[in-house]
Structures are given as structure tokens and as C-alpha cells.
Design an enzyme around this catalytic site. Structure first.
Site, PDB file in Angstrom:
ATOM      1  N   LYS A  72       0.746  -1.192   0.005  1.00  0.00           N
ATOM      2  CA  LYS A  72      -0.091  -0.051  -0.002  1.00  0.00           C
ATOM      3  C   LYS A  72       1.025   1.190   0.131  1.00  0.00           C
ATOM      4  O   LYS A  72       1.812   1.215   0.846  1.00  0.00           O
ATOM      5  CB  LYS A  72      -0.757   0.052   1.116  1.00  0.00           C
ATOM      6  CG  LYS A  72      -1.822   1.206   1.369  1.00  0.00           C
ATOM      7  CD  LYS A  72      -2.966   0.983   2.443  1.00  0.00           C
ATOM      8  CE  LYS A  72      -3.940   1.955   2.282  1.00  0.00           C
ATOM      9  NZ  LYS A  72      -4.675   1.926   3.775  1.00  0.00           N
ATOM     10  N   SER A  77      -9.674   1.680   2.580  1.00  0.00           N
ATOM     11  CA  SER A  77      -8.635   2.541   1.415  1.00  0.00           C
ATOM     12  C   SER A  77      -7.751   1.617   0.842  1.00  0.00           C
ATOM     13  O   SER A  77      -7.009   1.998  -0.162  1.00  0.00           O
ATOM     14  CB  SER A  77      -8.100   3.541   2.345  1.00  0.00           C
ATOM     15  OG  SER A  77      -7.084   3.187   3.108  1.00  0.00           O
ATOM     16  N   SER A  83      -9.879  -0.164   6.613  1.00  0.00           N
ATOM     17  CA  SER A  83      -9.234  -0.249   5.388  1.00  0.00           C
ATOM     18  C   SER A  83      -8.531  -1.445   4.853  1.00  0.00           C
ATOM     19  O   SER A  83      -8.358  -1.425   3.494  1.00  0.00           O
ATOM     20  CB  SER A  83      -8.296   0.953   5.454  1.00  0.00           C
ATOM     21  OG  SER A  83      -9.015   2.122   5.292  1.00  0.00           O
TER      22      SER A  83
HETATM   23  N1  GLN Z   1     -13.210   4.479   5.907  1.00  0.00           N
HETATM   24  C1  GLN Z   1     -12.426   4.804   7.125  1.00  0.00           C
HETATM   25  C2  GLN Z   1     -12.202   6.083   7.279  1.00  0.00           C
HETATM   26  O1  GLN Z   1     -12.346   6.824   5.887  1.00  0.00           O
HETATM   27  C3  GLN Z   1     -11.622   3.783   7.525  1.00  0.00           C
HETATM   28  C4  GLN Z   1     -10.202   4.244   6.452  1.00  0.00           C
HETATM   29  C5  GLN Z   1      -8.900   3.591   7.022  1.00  0.00           C
HETATM   30  O2  GLN Z   1      -9.335   2.542   7.712  1.00  0.00           O
HETATM   31  N2  GLN Z   1      -7.949   3.824   6.803  1.00  0.00           N
HETATM   32  O3  GLN Z   1     -11.740   6.869   7.942  1.00  0.00           O
END
Ligand code: GLN
Length: 471
Positions: free
Chosen positions: A68, A143, A167
Site C-alpha cells: 500500500k 482504503s 481499510s
Molecule cells: N473508511 C474509514 C475512514 O475513512 C477507514 C479508513 C481506514 O481504515 N484507513 O476513515
């Protein structure tokens, strides 16, 4: 399975060149549609490195892995999918990368993500959205959507993601892959570009539970460079654990908030656990409706503070350098950050301002505490808490991105584990109209190996592993 590739490389059944060529061929064929990578490394360089690593050995000698783009990689551009960091090349490796390299893993490229990991669909990326290999019109989740898509599209067997509020698990659920949000403090965050420190962990992503376990056992462990890591090391690699006698609590308040088809698939999974001898009880998390607001208040507050460093002077995008410091700062930040990131910085700064701090931030911390103590009680009765990973099927591109509240609502089931530091694993539960559905298992703090062990057992029961989308 990575052990097959390792064996072939070791015995010369496949040469490093053939392995890398085959991988790049696959990427060439579908990447135009999928867009899983922000940066793909030069093929010749990768072949050379695989050759070297196969010779020097290690538990992953010569295996390709997708990383990532929030995780720092020495000499390889690390953008966090933001214009702000679009030309940033880290001078050092994150601890997890050091550990992987020591075991012979070779980075093939950096995967697409929501900008600064803020989002649930990989659509907020500066480099365009990643698409779900199972259905090109839909999102792979986010994400860490690029990492999950790289697995599901059949590029690689191993990937890393990060999980602040879901994410790793959201994309795992939407792509029929496996993902673990580890217990807080078991994997070093050194070198992870910070979004919300008290919530996030780097974690493994794979196409089966064995590979997930191998990755977790390699990347976990105490690290003096991250003071939040704990004295922890796995005694042995996670192994298969039969579910007979396992006490499972199904979180019915969370089940109720999910789509009917998702619920159906999870019920099917519950029956499978039951016929394998687990005892099933329906229970409630309690405060479920407050988990999401508490999460977003805490995440945005931490984000507003973390992202203050990108001032266009010391760090990041710096197109503007004329005028007063305030002007330079505002212009660079105004242009360098995308809409969702700016929304969160603004909301986070507001939440932390005098007067509102007690009203929002302190209250959110109290909710966090209450959820944690409810979970402690539940874990005195149950070994595992079961729920859908995501309440819905993978949305179509554009479906939730323009409605932030709808997008935030997708995270209802996943944020619980981040708020309470416990491990949570998503594995495939089934399909509906060819769209993947994931089941989430949450366990006691530090029961990561148990969760992996259960999924090594259950993937054979369901026969849902090592799946590649027919793209
Ligand atoms: N969708 C969640 C957010 O936008 C989690 C994102 C993540 O785990 N980085 O904060």
C-alpha cells in the site's frame, strides 16, 4: 498459495524470470481496467532482485508482494495517493518492509488507496479510482483497495494494507480475499504515513489464511522505533484450529443494520460453523449506533493534527512560494490536498477547538471506553464475535463518493475493532450475483493467531480461498 511458488522457485521448476514475466503479463492484460498500482517497478530490476533473493533465502525467498502506498519504501516513490506527496521518495524503509526484505520478499509496486487512507472505496485517490476485478463497474472497497485488487486480479499472492477503521477488511470483503487488522501494538507503525495513530495498524492481506498467517508472523513484533508496540512475538506460525467447541457470539444489532443478501450469506456461514461443532449464540454489542460517530470524531481530530506537517515548506507539494507564509501555506495545502482530506482537516480542527473539545472529542473518548468494556464482557463469554464485514455489497463507482455520510456509514462494523484495539479478520463468506461478501471475526486482544487458525480451518469448509476474479 505462496508456498507453491516458493517451492517452484527453489526447485527450479520456474525461473525468477518466468515468474516475474508471467506476473507482468497478467498486469499488462488487466491493469488498464483495474488501476491497482500507483507505481509499478521496472521489470528488469524486479527480475534481478528475485534472482538474488532466491539465492540468499528466507521464508519468502523471491516472492513478489504489493505494498500500500502509505507505507514508506526506500528509493520507491510513496505518495499516499495524494498530490501532496506525489514526488516523495522515502530515504528509509518502514519496519515492516525491513522485515519482509530480510525474509526475501520483493516489492513489485505500490498500490493505490484513498488519499491519506481517508475513504472506503479507493475513489478519493489523486491517481483515479481502483476498480473491483470481480465487477469493473464497482469499487473494490478502501482504503487499501489497490492491494486487494492486486490479489483478486491474480497479480500477486501477498500484499500489505493499513487499517484505521476498516481499510484492510472492507477491500478484503469486497474482493473475496483475506485481511487482518492486527491487535494494536503488535505491528510497528514506523514508516506508515500517519492518518490516526491511536486507531491504525499495518496488516497482512492474502488470498488464503495460511499466507495471511505467514505474513503476520513476519511483520509483527516489538519495535523500539514505535513506542506503541508491545513486547510481543509469535511463538510459532499460526496453524489450523478446528472450530469444535468454539463459543461464537453473533452480533445481532450489527446484523440488523446490514442488507438482506449480506445477512443471508453470513447466516449461511453461521450454519457452517455450527455444523462443524461451534456453539452459536445471538448477542449484542451495545452502543453500536455511537461507534461510528465516535470513530469519525477521533479519526478526524488525529488527522487534522497529523496532516499539519504538510506545509509546502518542510514537506510536500510546494508549487507556491511567493507572498506571506500564511498565503504560501494556504495555497499549497489548498491545492495539494483533495476534497475529502480537506473536509477532515476542517472538521478535525473544529472538533479540537476550545469549547467543542469537551462536547465532541471527550465524549467520543467516553464512547470508546464504553464499547471497550462491553467487548470485555462479551469476551468473557465468547471466543469470537461474528458479523458481516461490510453491511452492503460493493457499491458502484460514484454511488457513495458524493455522499460522505453514506460512505462513512459503510464502516459501521469495522470501526469497532479499531476503537478497542482488538484483532479482526475478514474472510470470504460467499457471493451474491458474482459479488463477494465477507464475514468478520473479532477476537480478544492478542488472539490474532486464533482468528487466523480458525480461518485456515473454515476456508476448507467453505472452499472459498485462492480465488481470482475472471477479469
Ligand atoms: N473508511 C474509514 C475512514 O475513512 C477507514 C479508513 C481506514 O481504515 N484507513 O476513515
Amino acid at each position: 498459495m505462496i508456498s507453491n511458488i516458493l517451492e517452484k522457485l527453489k526447485t527450479g521448476n520456474i525461473t525468477p524470470e518466468e515468474y516475474v514475466e508471467k506476473t507482468f503479463e497478467r498486469i499488462k492484460k488487466v491493469e488498464e481496467k483495474v488501476n491497482a498500482f500507483v507505481t509499478l517497478r521496472n521489470k528488469e530490476e524486479v527480475i534481478k532482485e528475485v534472482e538474488e533473493k532466491v539465492k540468499s533465502g528466507g521464508r519468502l525467498a523471491g516472492s513478489l508482494i504489493a505494498i500500500k502506498d502509505a507505507i514508506s519504501t526506500k528509493g520507491i516513490r510513496t505518495t499516499c495517493s495524494s498530490l501532496m506527496l506525489s514526488d516523495y521518495v522515502p530515504p528509509y524503509d518502514a519496519t515492516v518492509i525491513e522485515k519482509l526484505k530480510k525474509e526475501g520478499a520483493v516489492i513489485i509496486g505500490k498500490t493505490n488507496m484513498d488519499e491519506f487512507a481517508m475513504g472506503s472505496t479507493t475513489e478519493t485517490s489523486y491517481f483515479g479510482p481502483t476498480r473491483n476485478p470481480w465487477d469493473i463497474d464497482r469499487t473494490p472497497g478502501g482504503s487499501s483497495g489497490g492491494s486487494a485488487a492486486a490479489l483478486a486480479a491474480g497479480y500477486v499472492e501477498l500484499a500489505l494494507g493499513s487499517d484505521t477503521g476498516g481499510s484492510i477488511r472492507a477491500p478484503a470483503a469486497f474482493t473475496a480475499t483475506f485481511g487482518l487488522k492486527p491487535s494494536y501494538g503488535t505491528v510497528s507503525r514506523y514508516g506508515l504515513i500517519a492518518y490516526a495513530n491511536s486507531l491504525e495498524q499495518i496488516g497482512p492481506m492474502a488470498k488464503n489464511a495460511e499466507d495471511l498467517g505467514i505474513l503476520y508472523s513476519i511483520i509483527s513484533g516489538e519495535d523500539w522505533r514505535d513506542a506503541t508496540t508491545i513486547k510481543f512475538s509469535l511463538e510459532k506460525e499460526p496453524y489450523e484450529i478446528p472450530v469444535k467447541g468454539l463459543r461464537i457470539g453473533v452480533l445481532s444489532d450489527i446484523m440488523e443494520m446490514s442488507d438482506k443478501v449480506v445477512k443471508g450469506s453470513i447466516e449461511n456461514m453461521i450454519n457452517k460453523f455450527s455444523s462443524e461443532g461451534a456453539t452459536i449464540d445471538y448477542t449484542k454489542l451495545g452502543y453500536a449506533e455511537y461507534a461510528l460517530p465516535a470513530y469519525y470524531i477521533i479519526a478526524m481530530s488525529e488527522a487534522s493534527s497529523n496532516l499539519a506537517r504538510y506545509d509546502g515548506v518542510r514537506y510536500g507539494f510546494s508549487k507556491y512560494n511567493q507572498g506571506s507564509w500564511v498565503e504560501v501555506y494556504s495555497k499549497n495545502r489548498g491545492e495539494g490536498f483533495g476534497k475529502e482530506v480537506k473536509r477532515r482537516i476542517l472538521l478535525g480542527s473544529f472538533i479540537l477547538s476550545a469549547g467543542y473539545y469537551e462536547q465532541f472529542y471527550i465524549r467520543a473518548l467516553k464512547v470508546r471506553r464504553l464499547i471497550k468494556s462491553n467487548l470485555d464482557q462479551l469476551f468473557s463469554k465468547y471466543d469470537v464475535l461474528l458479523s458481516p464485514t461490510m453491511p452492503i455489497l460493493p457499491p458502484r463507482l460514484g454511488e457513495v463518493i458524493n455522499d460522505p455520510v453514506k460512505m462513512y456509514a459503510m464502516d459501521i462494523n469495522t470501526v469497532i475493532a479499531n476503537l478497542s484495539a482488538i484483532p479482526a479478520l475478514s474472510m470470504p463468506a460467499g457471493f451474491y450475483n458474482n459479488l463477494p461478501i465477507g464475514v468478520q471475526m473479532m477476537g480478544r486482544y492478542l488472539s490474532d493467531s486464533l482468528l487466523i487458525g480458525i480461518s485456515i480451518y473454515m476456508e476448507k469448509v467453505t472452499n472459498l480461498y485462492d480465488l481470482t476474479a475472471p477479469t
